[in-house]
Motif scaffolding. Structure first.
Motif, short mmCIF file in Angstrom:
data_model
loop_
_atom_site.label_atom_id
_atom_site.label_comp_id
_atom_site.label_asym_id
_atom_site.label_seq_id
_atom_site.Cartn_x
_atom_site.Cartn_y
_atom_site.Cartn_z
N ARG A 281 0.86 -1.20 0.00
CA ARG A 281 0.00 0.00 0.00
C ARG A 281 0.89 1.24 0.00
NH1 ARG A 281 -5.32 0.44 2.10
NH2 ARG A 281 -6.08 2.59 1.89
N HIS A 282 0.62 2.16 -0.92
CA HIS A 282 1.36 3.41 -1.02
C HIS A 282 0.40 4.57 -0.85
CE1 HIS A 282 4.97 1.38 -2.74
NE2 HIS A 282 4.06 0.56 -3.22
N ALA A 283 0.90 5.67 -0.32
CA ALA A 283 0.06 6.85 -0.16
C ALA A 283 -0.23 7.47 -1.52
CB ALA A 283 0.73 7.87 0.76
N ILE A 284 0.80 7.57 -2.38
CA ILE A 284 0.66 8.26 -3.66
C ILE A 284 1.36 7.46 -4.74
CG2 ILE A 284 1.20 10.36 -4.96
CD1 ILE A 284 1.21 11.85 -2.25
N ALA A 285 0.66 7.21 -5.84
CA ALA A 285 1.26 6.59 -7.01
C ALA A 285 1.08 7.53 -8.19
CB ALA A 285 0.62 5.24 -7.31
N ILE A 286 2.19 7.93 -8.80
CA ILE A 286 2.18 8.79 -9.98
C ILE A 286 2.43 7.90 -11.19
CG2 ILE A 286 3.25 10.78 -11.13
CD1 ILE A 286 4.34 11.54 -8.29
N VAL A 287 1.57 8.00 -12.20
CA VAL A 287 1.73 7.18 -13.39
C VAL A 287 2.10 8.11 -14.55
CG1 VAL A 287 0.68 5.48 -14.91
CG2 VAL A 287 -0.04 5.62 -12.51
N GLY A 288 3.29 7.91 -15.09
CA GLY A 288 3.78 8.74 -16.18
C GLY A 288 4.96 9.59 -15.76
N GLY A 289 6.12 9.33 -16.39
CA GLY A 289 7.34 10.04 -16.04
C GLY A 289 7.70 11.12 -17.03
N GLY A 290 6.70 11.86 -17.52
CA GLY A 290 6.97 13.03 -18.35
C GLY A 290 7.18 14.24 -17.49
N ILE A 291 7.08 15.42 -18.09
CA ILE A 291 7.40 16.64 -17.35
C ILE A 291 6.43 16.88 -16.20
CG2 ILE A 291 6.08 18.18 -18.89
CD1 ILE A 291 8.44 20.17 -18.56
N THR A 292 5.16 16.51 -16.37
CA THR A 292 4.17 16.73 -15.31
C THR A 292 4.41 15.78 -14.15
OG1 THR A 292 2.53 17.49 -16.92
CG2 THR A 292 1.71 16.80 -14.77
N GLY B 212 8.91 16.20 1.56
CA GLY B 212 9.19 15.04 2.40
C GLY B 212 8.11 13.98 2.36
N VAL B 213 7.39 13.90 1.24
CA VAL B 213 6.30 12.94 1.11
C VAL B 213 6.74 11.77 0.23
CG1 VAL B 213 3.96 12.60 0.22
CG2 VAL B 213 4.56 14.73 1.37
N LYS B 214 6.51 10.57 0.71
CA LYS B 214 6.88 9.38 -0.06
C LYS B 214 5.88 9.16 -1.20
CE LYS B 214 9.26 6.86 3.62
NZ LYS B 214 10.56 6.98 2.94
N ALA B 215 6.41 8.78 -2.36
CA ALA B 215 5.56 8.54 -3.53
C ALA B 215 6.23 7.52 -4.42
CB ALA B 215 5.31 9.84 -4.29
N LEU B 216 5.43 6.91 -5.27
CA LEU B 216 5.90 5.93 -6.25
C LEU B 216 5.63 6.51 -7.63
CD1 LEU B 216 6.93 2.93 -6.48
CD2 LEU B 216 4.53 2.29 -6.69
N LEU B 217 6.63 6.50 -8.52
CA LEU B 217 6.43 6.96 -9.89
C LEU B 217 6.67 5.80 -10.84
CD1 LEU B 217 7.46 10.30 -11.48
CD2 LEU B 217 7.74 8.19 -12.75
N TRP C 60 1.37 20.38 -3.14
CA TRP C 60 1.31 20.87 -1.76
C TRP C 60 0.02 20.43 -1.07
CZ3 TRP C 60 -2.17 24.15 0.63
CH2 TRP C 60 -3.03 24.91 -0.18
N LYS C 61 -1.04 20.26 -1.85
CA LYS C 61 -2.31 19.81 -1.27
C LYS C 61 -2.23 18.34 -0.86
CE LYS C 61 -4.75 23.27 -4.00
NZ LYS C 61 -5.66 23.57 -5.11
N LEU C 62 -1.66 17.51 -1.74
CA LEU C 62 -1.46 16.11 -1.37
C LEU C 62 -0.56 15.99 -0.14
CD1 LEU C 62 -0.92 14.43 -4.86
CD2 LEU C 62 -2.78 13.92 -3.26
N ALA C 63 0.51 16.77 -0.12
CA ALA C 63 1.43 16.72 1.02
C ALA C 63 0.72 17.10 2.32
CB ALA C 63 2.62 17.64 0.77
N ALA C 64 -0.06 18.17 2.28
CA ALA C 64 -0.75 18.62 3.49
C ALA C 64 -1.76 17.59 3.98
CB ALA C 64 -1.44 19.96 3.21
N VAL C 65 -2.46 16.92 3.05
CA VAL C 65 -3.45 15.92 3.45
C VAL C 65 -2.77 14.65 3.95
CG1 VAL C 65 -5.29 14.41 2.58
CG2 VAL C 65 -5.26 16.84 1.95
N VAL C 66 -1.77 14.18 3.20
CA VAL C 66 -1.08 12.94 3.60
C VAL C 66 -0.39 13.11 4.95
CG1 VAL C 66 0.89 11.46 3.01
CG2 VAL C 66 -0.78 12.08 1.25
N GLN C 67 0.15 14.29 5.21
CA GLN C 67 0.84 14.54 6.48
C GLN C 67 -0.11 14.93 7.61
OE1 GLN C 67 3.67 17.48 5.13
NE2 GLN C 67 5.18 15.95 4.52
N GLY C 68 -1.41 14.95 7.32
CA GLY C 68 -2.39 15.23 8.36
C GLY C 68 -2.51 16.69 8.75
#
Length: 580
Positions: free
Chosen positions: A45-56, A68-73, A366-374
């Motif tokens: 289980r991951h908090a955030i999964a980013i699909v697509g390694g382009g510029i976005t 400082g938020v963990k994510a999977l790309l 920043w919104k994902l970070a703020a929510v994931v970090q509580g």
């Protein structure tokens, strides 16, 4: 590194560059590493999964890492850019450059790329319009230039290296190459992704999935996302060319180029002395025919008025292209967020494509970070759709107007263009009617539930003086805030006010800084001096006396006011998702 088995198809080109020719670009290749889940069978289980390694996707990953938020790309390819294709995006706007400054790669971009601010527009052989973006208020205060031209794969490579830099003690983002998503299943509190790799298949779970896979995103179909789209018959041929004797370092546009049968032409310089030249083609043009090297050379000879020898004109890459516009009706579907070309596709007029994707990522990070970090309510994430959908709709509207000016329909549109060009040759007022692309500027948010009165506008990266007198800049203050809100208090701060601000910073998710005038009294421990008044100007503080501005981590103003009262407390709560 495992060899790719024959039954694992290479990533297909999905951008319309099927007939590319030229010497091409040498792109880096990154190793495939077998994920441990294949051997263990574990579903992680991951908090955030980013699909697509382009510029976005890479911008989003880099921003999350900075917070400082963990994510999977996960990326289906093993390189940046598009193998064997083109330089793709080339023109990066000031707001995007400010984001890259915060992410730590701006200096590399500035060193490699080409800065420009002057644009000239021609109708036939006459110059009918010119501009210098440095003279415009929207660009005049920032420490970054209005634009830098550089091939997109360089920026993507810089972002990868920033994520993998050897001096980093902790790498929050796990980059996985040659990972293709084959299915998604959404649940109440997470999504399950099915993935295939050269070493086999596996599944993982993620609380949030961000689709950055581009214009042909499979997530659109999987999420049953509706799209408002428009596809015209405008056809172009793009040539990346290196000249022995280069033209002026300016953006040149011909509305009715005499050397292109009266059709439009763009001319830009990129990194490595390579020029991007876009030629408008007839609507029934054969893509394979117009992109042949001999045909392109004939077109270049006509443009420069002589036979260009091969040693003075190197064709790096050529490819045909068709422009269209698309915008998802919602940028969030359950646990899936759409960003970049997966969310919206616009014609490249005015550089609103890649820049918009980078700003999508900056908004969401920043919104994902703020929510994931509580630190924020989950409702804050809904403001991503409200803000960036408004931006996407505006960009579609602006670029569609340019497309109609460059390829007008018979009748009123063609008459209007002819009149505008004729008047612009003689009258200053008519030059603003010549629409060859309204250059990308930061979007203003008017529909957002995360902005209060005085908010919704972007700031510029302005200079100020630190307490010791050395020069600072706004991006440094935002980085110092570490993903928290930044409250700038302008003017004197009496002891009682300073005490209230200290309590506020302890009780809420905000960092407070006094902004003293050049000759003002600095009473707060954390203070800067607004020597030239640029901080006050970029925060749109019109009052000369005490005032405040609440800045978000993406450098947008959340709210502003003149009195440190309940309106500030309410703005803090709303900005972090309370009551939305």
């Amino acid at each position: 590194m495992l060899e790719t088995p024959k039954n694992y198809a290479a990533a297909v080109f999905s951008n319309g560059y099927e007939f590319s020719q030229g010497t091409g670009y040498q792109l880096p290749e990154y190793p495939f590493v077998e994920p441990p889940e294949i051997a263990s069978g574990e579903v992680k289980r991951h908090a955030i999964a980013i699909v697509g390694g382009g510029i976005t996707g890479l911008t989003l990953a880099c921003a999350l890492a900075q917070y400082g938020v963990k994510a999977l790309l996960l990326d289906e390819d093993n390189t940046v850019g598009v193998k064997g294709a083109s330089s793709r995006g080339i023109c990066y706007a000031q707001k995007t450059l400010e984001i890259f400054k915060r992410l730590g790669i701006y200096e590399r971009i500035a060193k490699k790329g080409v800065q420009w601010s002057v644009g000239r527009t021609f109708a036939g052989s006459d110059e009918v319009y010119s501009f210098d973006l440095r003279q415009q208020q929207t660009h005049s205060l920032s420490l970054q230039p209005p634009f830098i031209n550089i091939q997109q794969f360089y920026i993507e490579g810089f972002l990868v290296e920033q994520l993998c830099r050897p001096d980093a003690k902790d790498r929050p983002v796990d980059l996985r190459w040659n990972h293709r998503i084959t299915a998604i299943e959404q649940h109440a509190d997470h999504a399950t992704l099915s993935i295939t790799t050269p070493a086999g298949s596996y599944t993982l779970q993620a609380d949030h999935v961000i689709d950055c896979t581009g214009a042909h995103s499979p997530f659109r179909r999987w999420c049953e996302a509706s799209v408002t789209a428009k596809k015209g018959d405008d056809r172009w041929c793009i040539a990346d060319v290196r000249f022995k004797t280069p033209p002026p370092v300016e953006r040149h546009t011909w509305v009715e180029a005499p050397f292109n049968q009266g059709r439009a032409v763009w001319q830009h310089l990129m990194a490595d002395g390579v020029w991007r030249i876009d030629y408008q083609m007839p609507p029934d043009a054969n893509p394979e025919e117009v992109s042949r090297e001999d045909v392109v050379r004939a077109r270049l000879n006509a443009q420069f008025g002589r036979e260009l020898e091969h040693d003075e004109c190197e064709i790096v890459w050529v490819g045909p292209y068709a422009y269209r516009s698309e915008c998802l009706d919602r940028l969030r579907h359950g646990r899936v967020f759409f960003a970049g070309d997966a969310a919206h596709v616009v014609s490249p007029f005015g550089a609103r494509g890649g820049n918009s994707g980078v700003q999508d990522a900056d908004n969401l990070a920043w919104k994902l970070a703020a929510v994931v970090q509580g630190r924020a309510a989950p409702a804050l994430l809904e403001s991503y759709h409200h803000e960036r959908h408004e931006a996407a709709q505006h960009n579609v509207l602006v670029t569609n107007r340019t497309a109609r000016f460059l390829r007008p329909a018979d009748g009123v549109e063609r008459l209007f263009r002819a009149a505008a060009l004729g008047l612009a040759r003689q009258h200053l007022f008519a030059r603003q009617l010549v629409n060859t692309g309204r250059m990308s500027t930061p979007n203003t948010y008017t529909r957002s539930g995360a902005c209060r009165p005085g908010g919704g506008s972007a700031t510029q990266n302005v200079a100020f003086a630190w307490a010791d007198g050395s020069q600072g800049e706004l991006t440094e203050l935002l980085r110092w805030a570490g993903g928290r809100l930044l409250l700038l208090v302008f003017g004197d701060v009496p002891p009682a006010t300073a005490k209230r601000l200290r309590a506020l910073s302890v009780q809420t998710d905000v960092r407070c800084v006094q902004v003293a005038a050049a000759d003002g009294k600095a009473t707060a421990l954390e203070h800067v001096r607004d020597i030239h008044g640029h901080l006050r100007a970029t925060c749109q503080i019109k009052a000369k006396g005490p005032a405040w501005a609440l800045l978000r981590p993406d450098s947008y103003i959340a709210a502003s006011g003149e009195h440190l009262d309940a309106s500030l407390v309410q703005a803090l709560a709303v900005t972090m998702g309370a009551g939305q």
